[in-house]
Write a protein that holds these residues in place. Structure first.
Motif: not given
Length: 396
Positions: A51-75
């Motif tokens: 399941y590693q490919p699926v897990l990597d995709v899910i993890e990257w989706i959440t990481v991108i979400g964390f990144t957007i949230e951090y940018i919004l908090r700084v803004w």
């Protein structure tokens, strides 16, 4: 743009039950953190390999979400620190504890792109994401009590930790002196004694290093008894702190007055009846008190012979009325695309339990009637028993 930025700030903060968007955001972020922790744990099992490919995709989706949230908090940091300038507020958030945790929750996923050799070490930082859950928990009483107890008892806790450290150093040096000649390969240096004293004082006792001489064993017995007492000191301090804190909360609840004072500010204008009058000459209704006078940035305690002047800000306190029903007004700021904008009050599709009391347009206060036209930017004061989105409740 400022209204949109403020709305985004409200959404990414901990939401209240009536704000569906903010509460949904909290749930999504919490779910993303839990999913990340599950992936980090599941990666340690051999069954995760298919399941590693699926897990990597899910993890990257959440990481991108964390990144957007951090940018919004700084803004939107200027709303988190309203007394700071925009640049200073952003820097303060970036270097705050929560800002660093937010940054480390996604940054390690990007670092292997630039530093491939450290990919394994960077993945260890994923566990930091669990600390983001404390952002939500910090708004609950249970965690607030723990934080308050540690803050109030920090001096006693630091004192007990200092005593433990001193005891560890002293016992390690003594044990090294007693055991080095008998087993030089075990007690090689003072650090070996520190490892023994820590495992003994904290009652861990791994058994990988222990005394063999008679004096060493006798000294070990003494240190073991002292260790039990030393560990019990911080525990007792925290336990007493919890009892005191909960007792204080209970007393505050038991002896809290049912009637609280409500305060309002009144600016004395040139044509106001109180202008150039003494406090003793004011005819305040029963139940009202003159609490303070703000003049040229100073807070003055009102006395009978004090004279009020134009520009003074008078703070008036009033007791709650002895009625069974509270009167709550809702303050709604109408934005450009609000459905009320451009319509007369008599044309609005509002409940019969809703009444528009006043409209503030710029510096003017408008007493509305059926033909009053609602405009963008108006601040409408509404009496309503229903929930209204983006409304602030004002107790009267």
């Amino acid at each position: 743009m400022n209204n949109k930025k403020k709305r985004i700030f409200d959404i990414i903060q901990i939401g209240y039950a009536g704000d569906v968007a903010s509460r949904t955001f909290d749930i999504v972020i919490t779910a993303a953190i839990i999913i990340n922790l599950f992936i980090a744990i599941f990666d340690t099992f051999e069954q995760s390999i298919p399941y590693q490919p699926v897990l990597d995709v899910i993890e990257w989706i959440t990481v991108i979400g964390f990144t957007i949230e951090y940018i919004l908090r700084v803004w939107t940091a200027e709303y988190l620190y309203p007394n700071k300038r925009t640049g200073i507020a952003r820097i303060k958030y970036i270097f705050s504890g929560s800002g660093i945790v937010d940054l480390l929750s996604f940054l390690p996923n990007y670092l292997p792109v630039f530093f491939p050799a450290g990919a394994v070490a960077f993945r260890m930082f994923r566990v930091i994401r669990i600390l983001r859950i404390f952002r939500v928990n910090s708004y609950y009483d249970a965690l607030n009590v723990i934080t308050e107890v540690i803050r109030r008892k920090r001096d006693q806790i630091l004192s007990s930790v200092f005593i433990i450290v001193m005891l560890i150093i002293a016992s390690s040096l003594c044990m090294y002196s007693l055991e080095h000649e008998a087993q030089p390969e075990v007690f090689k240096n003072a650090f070996s004694g520190i490892w023994w004293s820590v495992s003994t004082l904290l009652t861990v006792g791994y058994g990988d290093i222990y005394p063999v001489t008679v004096l060493g064993k006798m000294f070990s017995i003494i240190i073991t008894f002292l260790g039990v007492g030393m560990v019990a000191i911080p525990t007792g301090i925290l336990s007493a702190g919890f009892v005191e804190q909960y007792s204080l909360i209970k007393k505050s609840t038991d002896y809290l007055m049912e009637k609280e004072l409500k305060f309002i500010k009144l600016i004395i204008t040139k044509d106001h009846n109180w202008n150039e009058k003494k406090v003793c000459e004011l005819s305040l209704p029963r139940g009202l008190i003159l609490a303070a006078v703000l003049r040229n940035g100073e807070t003055l305690m009102p006395k009978g012979d004090m004279k009020l002047f134009e520009g003074d800000c008078v703070v008036i306190g009033a007791r709650d009325c002895d009625v069974n029903v509270d009167v709550n007004l809702k303050q709604v700021e109408l934005r450009e695309h609000h459905p009320w904008v451009g319509h007369k009050i008599k044309e609005l599709d509002i409940s019969r339990h809703t009444l528009i009391v006043m409209i503030r347009r710029g510096d003017n206060a408008i007493v509305p009637n059926g033909d009053t036209l609602i405009k963008s930017g108006d601040i409408v004061f509404v009496f309503s028993k229903r929930y209204m989105a983006d409304a602030q409740t004002i107790s009267v």
